[in-house]
Write a protein that holds these residues in place. Structure first.
Motif, short mmCIF file in Angstrom:
data_model
loop_
_atom_site.label_atom_id
_atom_site.label_comp_id
_atom_site.label_asym_id
_atom_site.label_seq_id
_atom_site.Cartn_x
_atom_site.Cartn_y
_atom_site.Cartn_z
N UNK A 203 0.82 -1.21 0.00
CA UNK A 203 0.00 0.00 0.00
C UNK A 203 0.86 1.26 0.00
N UNK A 204 1.99 1.23 0.68
CA UNK A 204 2.86 2.40 0.75
C UNK A 204 3.31 2.83 -0.64
N UNK A 205 3.61 1.86 -1.50
CA UNK A 205 4.04 2.18 -2.85
C UNK A 205 2.85 2.50 -3.74
N UNK A 206 1.77 1.73 -3.62
CA UNK A 206 0.59 1.95 -4.46
C UNK A 206 0.01 3.34 -4.22
N UNK A 207 -0.08 3.75 -2.96
CA UNK A 207 -0.64 5.07 -2.63
C UNK A 207 0.28 6.18 -3.11
N UNK A 208 1.57 5.91 -3.07
CA UNK A 208 2.53 6.91 -3.57
C UNK A 208 2.34 7.12 -5.07
#
Length: 333
Positions: A324-329
């Protein structure tokens, strides 16, 4: 903008249902296991649970799929413990924690094994078009975890372990990334001379693949000299354990520089508290802001250590947070 990649350090915790099944199967096939020959039922169970963890990584949105190393009962010592010229002896503490492994004693030439490559072939078939990441112990850590009763010299043994790993890497299917785990560079830091040889050994293993190579040292921070020698190796990224020692890792980067790509261990692989995706992004941004002299082309986000310490449910929640940290970024970019 820096590309961010969500991945893991491998060595996943074995799901409870598989742990119970495999315990029963291994109890019935104890003699075969001592000789290194797993029965068909054990192989099939590992195949089944491997498919589960590949799908779970995909569901979490990770950018690199690993095999999971669920067979690695001896943790990073596994590639030697299953070798035909290695005798496994008593139980030894795994670094400074409550995990243990069988001591691998090398009593003959470290010839080609292919054990890790075989598991990676199966994982490649499961991963399909997903980018695959191989996980191996680095040569210095693997030599450090073993006992040599064949080569007779510390330098010669390290060279032999590096050559062994080169042969294993050359047998891999196509992988996007090779992650070399080198906790011994921190836990049992090499002294003068050995630090340069460790870097040269890592360089040889990295040179055996066209994949991007990450060397991740953890359980703290590298000494200044070991860090400087590691940067001499032709690797794409150095990994830093920002959970156990953020100050000295930040100092090493600012004082001596680092690779163009970097791996940041901000997710605690030994603690059940689950970091939020927002917190992971904030910590990565803090490193970027705190290293004004560095300009990372790619940042790998991963746990600071192996993850076999964690309960399965907490481990999976950490996978979700990383993805999620990368997807949201990407959504907000």
């Amino acid at each position: 903008m820096t590309e961010r990649i969500a991945t893991t350090t491998g060595l996943f915790p074995l799901p409870d249902h598989a742990k119970s099944t495999l315990s029963d199967l291994k109890g019935h096939q104890k003699d075969d296991l001592i000789s290194g020959d797993e029965g068909d039922d054990i192989v099939e169970e590992y195949d089944r649970v491997r498919a589960e963890v590949v799908e779970r990584q995909r569901a979490a949105g990770l950018d690199r799929i690993v095999e999971g190393q669920l067979r690695w009962d001896d943790m990073l010592a596994h590639p030697l413990c299953v070798h035909e010229n290695v005798e496994t002896r008593g139980i030894v503490r795994y670094y400074d924690n409550n995990n243990f492994y069988r001591e691998p004693v090398v009593r003959g030439d470290l010839s080609f094994s292919g054990d890790v490559a075989s598991d990676l072939e199966k994982t490649a078939a499961l991963a399909g078009d997903e980018a695959l990441q191989a996980v191996l112990p680095g040569p210095y850590s693997l030599a450090d975890l073993a006992t040599d009763e064949h080569y007779g010299d510390e330098a010669a043994f390290l060279d032999a372990v590096a050559d062994f790993l080169v042969g294993e890497v050359e047998a891999f299917p196509e992988v996007e990334t090779l992650l070399l785990l080198e906790p011994s560079l921190v836990e049992h830091a090499p002294g003068d001379g050995t630090d340069a040889r460790a870097s040269e050994a890592i360089d040889r293993v990295a040179g055996a693949t066209d994949a991007d190579v990450i060397v991740h040292a953890f359980y703290g921070a590298l000494t200044e000299k070991v860090h400087a020698h590691l940067l001499d190796a032709d690797v794409d990224a150095v990994g830093y354990d920002f959970v156990n020692d953020h100050d000295r890792n930040l100092y090493n980067i600012n004082e001596y520089g680092t690779t163009d790509d970097v791996a940041l261990g901000f997710v605690d692989g030994q603690n059940t508290k689950v970091e939020s995706s927002d917190l992971i992004r904030e910590r990565v941004e803090w490193v970027e802001e705190s290293t004004p002299g560095a300009s990372f082309e790619r940042t790998y986000l991963l746990p600071n250590t192996e993850t076999f310490y964690l309960p399965v449910n907490r481990f999976e929640e950490k996978l979700d947070a990383l993805g999620a940290a990368v997807a949201e970024e990407e959504v907000t970019a």
